[in-house]
Design an enzyme around this catalytic site. Structure first.
Site, PDB file in Angstrom:
ATOM      1  NE  ARG A   1      -4.231  -1.224   0.208  1.00  0.00           N
ATOM      2  CZ  ARG A   1      -4.480  -2.473  -0.406  1.00  0.00           C
ATOM      3  NH1 ARG A   1      -3.465  -2.997  -1.373  1.00  0.00           N
ATOM      4  NH2 ARG A   1      -5.675  -3.368  -0.322  1.00  0.00           N
TER       5      ARG A   1
ATOM      6  CD  GLU B   1      -3.204   3.257  -4.941  1.00  0.00           C
ATOM      7  OE1 GLU B   1      -4.423   2.791  -5.289  1.00  0.00           O
ATOM      8  OE2 GLU B   1      -2.388   2.890  -4.627  1.00  0.00           O
TER       9      GLU B   1
ATOM     10  CG  HIS C   1      -4.105  -0.656  -6.570  1.00  0.00           C
ATOM     11  ND1 HIS C   1      -4.345  -0.199  -5.234  1.00  0.00           N
ATOM     12  CD2 HIS C   1      -3.920  -1.952  -6.240  1.00  0.00           C
ATOM     13  CE1 HIS C   1      -4.492  -1.064  -4.295  1.00  0.00           C
ATOM     14  NE2 HIS C   1      -4.308  -2.310  -4.826  1.00  0.00           N
TER      15      HIS C   1
END
Ligand code: NAD
Ligand code: DGY
Length: 325
Positions: free
Chosen positions: A237, A266, A285
């Site tokens: 993360r 993000e 991601h």
């Protein structure tokens, strides 16, 4: 009477049909402003929620007084206030295992792409700048035989260790909550303190969850321990890293390169300095983003949710203290 389920992620026709058989389904197709307003409208009737990539805080959960279960289509559960869910006796489930191999593949793709400068050199060819044989200014560094450092030796960490050890002959060192003798035996891996790992690894890979303990685990002090030839890989993360310190370390040449699938915010902003650096490979991601794995994750989440709503213990219960046999 059928239970009410709110989906904030679209599922395959097969899985939608399964859910429709068992529950009344409200589908929120996207989490834009309109979708969020529809979600807020649907929450007061919801017994079950299924989705991903939404911070479900107490303010939203308070709109759902009858909520019994949430099935997250992710293994990471940092979007949920687990203490609050437990206090409300809401069952939270996730999707471990089914995404482990695919996410480790992504980690290894970033290792290869950064070390061998794949994106940078492919862009050079595309831009018509391949005019003669490559010289040292464009050489990368080897992956095989280099030391693979893994921080967080869980499911994905182990799958990464397997790739490094069995496929690329890499010595594996790792840091985790505690030593793992079985992993050490399988991959000839050696336990290190965090500081030792940062000093010794050629590739430093983050594969731990975001928790209160790991938030900003890697900052200026940690980057200062790495070597100029180190390559930093983050598939966990973004908030596990102090991103400003990472940018500083890259800019000052304190590390060679970074492969990043996750970011503090993000989607990553186009004006991020990371996107100006040739030695950064930034991906959106996409750790688990293959057709097969995303379908397996969705199936796992549907199984978890339907079990919970039927009064059965979901296979992947995150807050087991809520469960009473
Ligand atoms: N990039 C992506 O798309 C993607 C995909 C899947 C998972 N992830 C992330 O990867 C994480 C790991 O997934 P997993 O299935 O391997 O989880 P896991 O629970 O199997 O492994 C995590 C490991 O980290 C260790 N750990 C936790 N806190 C630590 C700390 N403070 N210091 C040292 N070690 C610590 C744990 O002991 C465990 O061994 C997820 O929580 C998620 O955030 C990202
Ligand atoms: O935690 C996860 O499962 C990944 O980040 C994919 O969303």
């Amino acid at each position: 009477m059928k239970k009410q389920v709110v989906l904030y992620k679209k599922l395959s026709a097969l899985l939608m049909a399964r859910l429709h058989e068992q529950a009344e389904v409200t589908l929120i197709e996207s989490l834009d402003a309109d979708g969020l307003a529809r979600l807020r409208d649907a929450l007061p009737r919801a017994h079950g929620l299924l989705g991903a990539s939404l911070k479900l805080d107490a303010e939203l959960l308070d709109l759902a007084p009858d909520l019994e279960a949430i099935a997250s289509v992710s293994v990471g559960v940092d979007n949920y206030d687990i203490d609050y869910l437990t206090e409300r006796r809401i069952l939270l489930s996730n999707t471990p295992d089914v995404l482990t191999e695919t996410t480790a593949d992504t980690g290894f793709a970033l290792i290869l792409a950064t070390a061998r400068r794949v994106v940078e050199l492919a862009n050079m060819v595309r831009a018509g700048q391949w005019s003669r044989n490559l010289g040292p200014a464009h050489f990368g560094s080897d992956v095989h035989g280099k030391t693979l450092g893994i921080i967080g030796m869980g499911r994905i960490g182990e799958a990464l260790a397997q790739r490094g050890h069995c496929g690329f002959g890499m010595p594996v060192i790792y840091h985790s909550h505690s030593p793992k003798p079985a992993v050490e035996q399988r991959f000839n891996a050696q336990y290190r303190s965090l500081g030792e790992l940062l000093q010794q690894a050629d590739f430093i890979c983050l594969t731990l969850p975001l928790t209160a303990e790991t938030e900003r685990l890697i900052g200026a002090e940690e980057f200062a321990l790495m070597r100029p030839q180190s390559i930093f890989i983050n598939i966990s993360r973004g908030k596990v890293v102090d991103e400003a310190a990472l940018i500083e370390a890259l800019g000052a040449g304190r590390i060679r390169a970074a492969g990043l699938d996750v970011f503090e915010r993000e989607p990553l902003n186009l004006d991020s300095p990371l996107l100006q650096m040739d030695n950064v490979v930034a991906t959106p991601h996409m750790g688990s983003a293959t057709h097969e794995t995303r379908e397996a994750m969705a199936r796992c989440a549907v199984d978890n949710l339907l079990a919970a709503l039927a009064g059965e213990r979901p296979a992947n219960l995150v807050n087991p203290s809520v469960w009473k046999d």
